[in-house]
Design a protein around this motif. Structure first.
Motif, PDB file in Angstrom:
ATOM      1  N   SER B 278       0.841  -1.202   0.000  1.00  0.00           N
ATOM      2  CA  SER B 278       0.000   0.000   0.000  1.00  0.00           C
ATOM      3  C   SER B 278       0.877   1.253   0.000  1.00  0.00           C
ATOM      4  O   SER B 278       0.640   2.186  -0.760  1.00  0.00           O
ATOM      5  N   GLN B 279       1.884   1.245   0.872  1.00  0.00           N
ATOM      6  CA  GLN B 279       2.750   2.420   0.966  1.00  0.00           C
ATOM      7  C   GLN B 279       3.487   2.657  -0.344  1.00  0.00           C
ATOM      8  O   GLN B 279       3.505   3.762  -0.874  1.00  0.00           O
ATOM      9  N   MET B 281       2.806   1.438  -3.427  1.00  0.00           N
ATOM     10  CA  MET B 281       1.909   1.675  -4.555  1.00  0.00           C
ATOM     11  C   MET B 281       1.434   3.122  -4.604  1.00  0.00           C
ATOM     12  O   MET B 281       1.477   3.772  -5.640  1.00  0.00           O
ATOM     13  N   LEU B 282       0.993   3.641  -3.448  1.00  0.00           N
ATOM     14  CA  LEU B 282       0.407   4.978  -3.449  1.00  0.00           C
ATOM     15  C   LEU B 282       1.462   6.026  -3.749  1.00  0.00           C
ATOM     16  O   LEU B 282       1.208   6.970  -4.482  1.00  0.00           O
ATOM     17  N   ILE B 283       2.664   5.827  -3.204  1.00  0.00           N
ATOM     18  CA  ILE B 283       3.706   6.813  -3.438  1.00  0.00           C
ATOM     19  C   ILE B 283       4.231   6.699  -4.867  1.00  0.00           C
ATOM     20  O   ILE B 283       4.437   7.695  -5.552  1.00  0.00           O
ATOM     21  N   TRP B 284       4.400   5.484  -5.331  1.00  0.00           N
ATOM     22  CA  TRP B 284       4.879   5.266  -6.703  1.00  0.00           C
ATOM     23  C   TRP B 284       3.903   5.828  -7.718  1.00  0.00           C
ATOM     24  O   TRP B 284       4.276   6.476  -8.684  1.00  0.00           O
ATOM     25  N   TYR B 285       2.619   5.589  -7.479  1.00  0.00           N
ATOM     26  CA  TYR B 285       1.613   5.981  -8.463  1.00  0.00           C
ATOM     27  C   TYR B 285       1.470   7.499  -8.528  1.00  0.00           C
ATOM     28  O   TYR B 285       1.476   8.078  -9.610  1.00  0.00           O
ATOM     29  N   ALA B 286       1.342   8.139  -7.339  1.00  0.00           N
ATOM     30  CA  ALA B 286       1.122   9.585  -7.348  1.00  0.00           C
ATOM     31  C   ALA B 286       2.391  10.324  -7.761  1.00  0.00           C
ATOM     32  O   ALA B 286       2.317  11.376  -8.380  1.00  0.00           O
ATOM     33  N   ASN B 287       3.562   9.762  -7.409  1.00  0.00           N
ATOM     34  CA  ASN B 287       4.834  10.309  -7.890  1.00  0.00           C
ATOM     35  C   ASN B 287       5.038  11.764  -7.489  1.00  0.00           C
ATOM     36  O   ASN B 287       5.477  12.575  -8.304  1.00  0.00           O
ATOM     37  N   LEU B 288       4.693  12.103  -6.249  1.00  0.00           N
ATOM     38  CA  LEU B 288       4.919  13.467  -5.779  1.00  0.00           C
ATOM     39  C   LEU B 288       6.364  13.598  -5.317  1.00  0.00           C
ATOM     40  O   LEU B 288       6.844  12.756  -4.557  1.00  0.00           O
TER      41      LEU B 288
END
Lengths: 422, 409, 458
Positions: B278-279, B281-288
């Protein structure tokens, strides 16, 4: 075997013995009985209870089922299906870029891989429990016993089938009797299977036929060709209510009923230029091409024109304006190799010795207009090049034309040596 | 279970003898030697030894802290839900969670360096660093040595307090078998679990997340907790098996208990994977940019191979390995996975913390081993000392008998 | 042990089946409802209301499809309005059923047997209600097949990197698995009804549905394995479904949506709301159909404990989100959360906090946990609060995104409200039919946790 065990209570010759059924009132007696039957070596027998009884597997000697392995197979199939599906559809067959993620975005595929793994595992567990248990089986000889109906309520049963090799009319009965059952009965079954009513066959055949209709329709839809327009059940925006030009408007808001409306004062029609001037049109007030420059002509404008010409014009017309730019030359190559057709050569802006005059006599305004709106297959550059830059290009074209067939006298002295040296 | 234990057998199976004493002393000796030796080298060794020491020491500390927190969680949950099966292994957890005072002492050097203004471990100790960016400037109110000291004191107060409460009452029950003690512990368990959740979350933020002061992730406390629970179950499997090798806890911790411990290990392998995914995926996907750099740094150079190693060794392979009930009921196989996962948990902590020091890629140092073994020896030595002072199982717990009789579905 | 009597008094819970029922008594209590010729009058009243609401829902759906999604309040900047709020709300409700049937099964919590059938039915109906909203939200519902990887004339494939597509897979898998799990559990009980049937119609229908089940130990053996496997599969499935729902929000970059704790936080919230719904339904149902011996006060108390525990988890997530929003130092994050608590939607935020975090706190006291009116009030408050949680997440973040120029206030239309109310009509219509025609308690499973079910000589 069967004919040895003809019990006295046979109701007709169509019935034969299915087996003996013993009833018990509680779990302990059931387990106790099961252990006895197991130890006696029977194989075709079973226990029946309204709920799964703890410890009965050991008491009956039931081997672990292969069901988990089937589920594992189902799960792996799901995983593989999901991966291949996503890989094939999104990275191979129809690749497209989404938010800069790679085509092969494995992290983004994990949710679907997971879901399909679970889905196929669960479906295989569900189907396995039915198939391995030979369900649905709406008829079973045990259902003939009135007493057996409480097997799903509060009683416990052990049944030994007559098909068991160890089955013996008296021995088996006494074995069961020795387990102190609450009741001991013989279960009968019909020797002949009842025939399926003929209507079932017709319905089955019809249903089978009907299932082919959607398949046939899909097949037809995918492979048949037709010139008739498609039937639109939902119109989307293919057809929408609107007025066409030169038609009468039924809309009461337009008193004159004209679908074409007059221009509203103060508005600018598409393509109109309220600030039209020689600078933007290349024409004077009377509508004739101008032949001077509406800008101050100086070295700076010339340099600007050279640069813009190099960017926008030279790819086709060539750096010298003779119509032999890289694009043109490439096109000629393709034409020569028969790999292209329908190419119109870019015009030479400087012309040949014979028609050079003609080119030079084209008014500045007309040249400007050509750059703005295009000519023949050349597109207009009005949208890309500002008017001032277009004039700069006109100026530079003039310079190119002049330079092409320059009389010796006009060559500056300092460049003469250079030309001679070359 | 072959037969019920007699009172004599029970005493023999739950008491440590003299052999434990010598082991305990030996372990403490080794531990002290390794820690002092490493410290000496840290001061005298080449440039950078001190920072390397701080990092290796901190990772080893976090490793044993997570295990101890897992034990506290397990005991609390046991009382909270009124579990029965876990009664026979609960004392092992109680002994493990007695390590909080040791951990507090072990944290003092780090704390001292922070208070002295040494930013070798925590970059936020440096005032210049905190003033260097807008994002960091905003959190000076939280990330400063004084508040850090207060928080650490608070965490350890909560942990030591609850660990003592549960352990002391459980031991008192060994003598009098008073049912009311169980009732008392059940009453306090909800409060304990809430304070446990908060302190563990913030300890995770303070001890690990703040190593990269710019970075933030709301799930990080849960991520750390998943590691705590996993390492606890693995360590308990290892400890009980070692005890049984030495002729203790036999007939008390049965294959059924190992099966359940194995199930929990399996569950937390999955849970850890779920949280970690979860951690990521969310960071990779949003790519902020303010978040994604954390993963970029940890995929940099040879760190990527550690990341892949964790994915395989911490999740995929053990998941496949532990799924079968036969593995969970097989001593050797379960022991293998317990040891492997303990190691992987350390690798996970290493991968979280060490890229701050070695940005370019993995650089193993002797400290990584010497300090892990050193703290581990101290941990084990004191564990044995505590175990000698009482029994190895809560024999008079009202559910002890039920736990011995317990069978899996 | 000498202390065993004291243990019983101090620590042990009352038995799960009360009223001195034996196996036959349990059967009679549950199956008697299905067989009874008398339907309670209140059932007809509730059913009538539900069907009217259902018809209203169908009318609204027709209106929506005919006119277009413009009939909703969805508009820029809040392009995801009530439909998505309702979707998440209903999916969340569903989770308690799977939790009770799967996770509590793995945890060997015997008390689940009294309520699992009930809760699983609730799951299936809730997922139907949930699936409705994204289905009609796509606007052109006749193109819904584009959501699935079906070869089509445009040679296009769905976009597997989109969380919305993951949702399609997660929710449809969830529905399928829940339905299979539920049906598998029903088979032995349907056989019970078949064997007791007195009318040929009942015998035929229940007989067909029971598939010829005859309670054979060899069948039970495979059945139990399959049941265990389905439970083990449903456990990660239930985590994944609401995690995927949370991905719909969390993979974006919208402040207040993009936060890493979303997956477990959504799962906890889902279980929380689902248990509240089970209590809301179980209390009246057990009174109506005389199930107090099977759905005892102990069952309700245990559920209330779960509500308290998950409520605390949700509260934990609220606090950590707030803390990290500050800790991040990111002005947008900080603004979003301050805006939630003190901005235009502060009223919704505080409804959420009071219903979800404060209301369950009364369950710390045993007196409150076992008090029927109190638990009904709290359960309904939690249902309200959890709807508002989704409302707060969806609406506040969208109405205040990066560009102040595109800020706006969201107001639902009458169609929004009517559809939401109508979805309750759909849910209760199905649920009331279930209560009347199917065994609402898992008879075979309840018998399995009774003392008489365990052999004494082992």
């Amino acid at each position: 075997m069967n004919h040895d065990a003809t019990p006295s209570n046979t109701r007709s010759h169509d019935w034969k013995v299915h087996g003996y059924v013993a009833e018990y009132g509680d779990v302990d007696s059931l387990i106790h009985a099961c252990e006895k039957v197991r130890d006696a070596g029977y194989t075709k027998w079973d226990a029946h209870s309204p709920f799964p009884v703890h410890g009965i597997d050991d008491a009956m000697g039931i081997k672990p089922t292969i069901l988990p392995w089937i589920v594992l197979g189902g799960g792996l199939t799901g995983l593989l299906t999901a991966f291949v599906l996503q890989w094939w559809t999104n990275a191979i067959d129809y690749p497209f870029l989404i938010s800069g993620k790679p085509m092969m975005s494995i992290p983004a595929w994990i949710p679907v891989c997971f879901e399909l793994t679970v889905l196929l595992s669960a479906i295989s567990a569900f189907l396995s429990v039915l198939v391995l248990n030979v369900l649905p089986a709406l008829y079973h000889p045990l259902f003939n016993l009135e007493r057996f109906k409480r097997a799903t309520d509060d009683k416990f049963f052990v049944s030994i089938e007559a098909a068991d090799p160890l089955f013996h009319e008296t021995n088996t009965k006494s074995l069961l009797a020795s387990t102190h059952p609450a009741a001991l009965e013989t279960c009968m079954e019909e020797t002949k299977q009842a025939k399926l009513p003929i209507a079932f066959h017709y319905v089955g055949a019809l249903a089978t036929l009907l299932t082919f209709i959607p398949l046939a329709l899909i097949y037809k839809a995918r492979f048949a060709k037709s010139d008739a327009p498609r039937v639109h059940i939902v119109w989307d925006m293919d057809w929408q209510p609107k007025y066409k030009t030169q038609k009468q408007a039924k809309f009461t808001g337009f008193a004159d009923h004209r679908t074409m409306r007059q221009q509203i004062p103060g508005t600018v029609a598409w393509g109109d230029d309220p600030d039209a001037s020689p600078l933007t049109t290349g024409k004077d007030a009377a509508g004739n091409w101008i032949n001077n420059f509406p800008l101050q002509v100086d070295a700076q404008l010339m340099a600007r024109g050279e640069e813009r010409f190099g960017i926008y014009c030279a790819p086709c017309h060539g750096l010298d304006g003779a119509g032999t730019g890289t694009v043109a030359r490439r096109a000629e190559q393709l034409l020569a190799a028969n790999k292209a057709q329908g190419w119109t050569r870019p015009a030479s802006l400087v012309g040949t010795l014979e028609d050079a005059r003609l080119r030079r006599d084209t008014p500045n305004g007309e040249l400007f207009n050509t750059i703005t709106n295009g000519k023949n297959t050349m597109q207009g550059y009005g949208g890309q090049i500002t008017p001032k830059d277009r004039w700069a290009i006109v100026l530079y074209v003039r310079a190119l034309q002049r330079a092409k067939f320059l009389p010796d006298a006009d060559v500056p002295p300092e460049l003469k040596d250079k030309l001679a040296g070359k | 279970m072959a037969h019920a234990l007699t009172a004599d057998e029970l005493r023999q199976q739950t008491t440590l003898g003299e052999d434990a004493s010598s082991w305990s002393n030996r372990l403490l000796g080794i531990g002290l030697l390794l820690l002092l030796g490493s410290a000496a080298y840290a001061f005298t060794g080449p440039e950078g030894s001190w920072r390397q020491f701080l990092f290796s020491y901190h990772i080893a500390f976090c490793f044993f802290l997570s295990m101890t927190l897992g034990a506290l969680w397990f005991v609390t949950i046991h009382h909270l839900v009124g579990a029965k099966w876990s009664t026979s292994v609960r004392r092992v957890a109680e002994l493990t969670m007695g390590s909080f005072p040791l951990l507090l002492v072990l944290f003092l050097p780090t704390l001292f360096s922070v208070m002295k203004g040494d930013d070798g471990l925590f970059p936020w100790v440096s005032h210049e660093r905190m003033e260097s960016s807008h994002l960091l400037h905003g959190k000076i109110g939280y990330l400063n040595p004084t508040f850090f000291l207060i928080r650490v004191a608070l965490y350890f107060a909560v942990w030591i307090g609850f660990a003592r409460f549960f352990a002391a009452n459980s031991r008192a029950q060994d003598l009098n078998g008073d049912v009311m003690l169980t009732a008392k512990m059940r009453k306090l368990a909800p409060v304990a679990i809430i304070l446990f959740a908060l302190t563990t979350t913030f300890a995770a933020f303070d001890f690990l997340m703040s190593l990269e002061p710019e970075w933030f992730s709301t799930i990080f406390g849960v991520y750390f907790f998943a590691g705590c629970a996993l390492s606890f179950f693995c360590s308990t499997i290892v400890i009980t098996m070692l005890a049984q090798e030495k002729g203790r806890l036999q007939g008390i911790v049965t294959a059924e208990h190992y099966h359940d411990l194995g199930k929990w290990t399996f569950a937390f392998v999955f849970f850890w994977g779920y949280i970690a995914f979860s951690q990521f995926m969310l960071i990779w996907y949003a790519n902020l940019p303010e978040e994604t750099f954390w993963f970029r740094d940890r995929f940099e150079g040879s760190w990527i191979s550690i990341a892949v190693f964790i994915l395989l060794g911490h999740l995929l392979i053990p998941f496949g390995g532990l799924v079968s009930r036969h593995v969970k009921r097989n001593r050797a196989a379960l022991a293998f996975w317990a040891v492997t996962l303990l190691l992987m948990h350390w690798v996970d902590l290493y991968w979280i913390a060490m890229p701050v020091l070695h940005e370019k890629g993995v650089e193993f140092h002797l400290f990584d081993v010497s300090l892990l073994v050193g703290i581990g020896a101290m941990f084990a030595g004191l564990w044995l000392k505590r175990a000698q002072g009482g029994l190895l199982a809560p024999v008079k717990d009202p559910y002890f008998e039920a736990s011995l009789r317990f069978k899996n579905m | 042990m000498t202390s065993s009597t004291t243990t019983q008094n101090v620590l042990e819970q009352p038995p799960l089946v009360q009223g001195g029922l034996d196996f036959a008594g349990v059967t009679q209590t549950v199956v008697g409802v299905v067989e009874s010729k008398e339907t309670p009058k209140i059932w007809f009243a509730l059913f009538g209301v539900s069907v009217i609401l259902l018809l209203m829902l169908l009318g609204m759906i027709g209106h929506l499809i005919w006119t277009g999604v413009g009939v909703w309040g969805n508009n820029v900047p809040v392009a995801w309005g009530w439909p998505i709020v309702n979707f998440v709300f209903w999916v969340g409700i569903g989770h308690a059923g799977t939790l009770i049937s799967a996770i509590l099964f793995l945890f060997r919590q015997g008390w689940r047997t009294g309520i699992n059938r009930f809760a699983e039915a609730m799951t299936i109906f809730a997922v139907i209600c949930a699936g409705l909203f994204p289905g009609i939200h796509i606007g052109r519902v006749w193109l819904a097949y584009w959501l699935f990887p079906i070869p089509n004339q445009m040679a296009m494939w769905p976009q597997f990197r989109s969380p919305l597509l993951w949702d399609v897979f997660a929710v449809s898998t969830y529905f399928t698995v829940s339905a299979m799990f539920w049906y598998l559990g029903l088979v032995p009980d349907l056989a019970t009804i078949r064997d007791r049937a007195t009318t040929p119609i009942r015998k035929l229908i229940y007989g067909l549905l029971a598939l010829g089940w005859r309670g054979s130990a060899r069948q039970w053996h495979r059945y139990e394995r399959a049941y265990l496997i389905l439970a083990a599969l449903s456990t990660p499935l239930v985590l994944s479904v609401h995690s995927v729902v949370s991905f719909d929000f969390a993979v974006s970059q919208i402040p207040g949506w993009h936060t890493t704790i979303f997956p477990p936080y959504f799962v906890a919230g889902a279980i929380f709301s689902g248990f509240a719904m089970v209590v809301t339904l179980a209390v009246p149902a057990r009174a109506l159909f005389n199930m107090k011996n099977l759905i005892t006060d102990r069952h309700l108390e245990s559920m209330n404990k779960v509500i308290l525990a998950t409520g605390m988890m949700v509260g934990y997530a609220y606090s950590i989100e707030f803390f990290i929003a500050w800790y991040s130092g990111n002005a947008l994050e900080r603004f979003t959360f301050i805006n939630r608590a003190f901005g235009w939607y502060a009223w919704a935020y505080w409804i959420m906090v009071s219903c979800n975090v404060l209301a369950p706190q009364v369950f710390w006291f045993k007196k409150m946990r076992t008090n029927i009116p109190v638990m009904m009030v709290v359960a309904i408050l939690v249902n309200v609060g959890m709807w508002f949680e989704r409302f707060v997440i969806v609406i506040t973040s969208l109405s205040r995104d990066y560009l102040p120029s595109s800020w706006g206030y969201f107001s639902p239309t009458g169609v929004d409200i009517a559809m939401f109310i109508g979805s309750f009509g759909l849910f209760f219509t199905l649920f009331l039919l279930f209560l009347r025609f199917l065994p609402m308690v898992a008879v075979a499973e309840v018998k399995n946790v009774m003392d008489q079910a365990h052999p004494s000589h082992h």
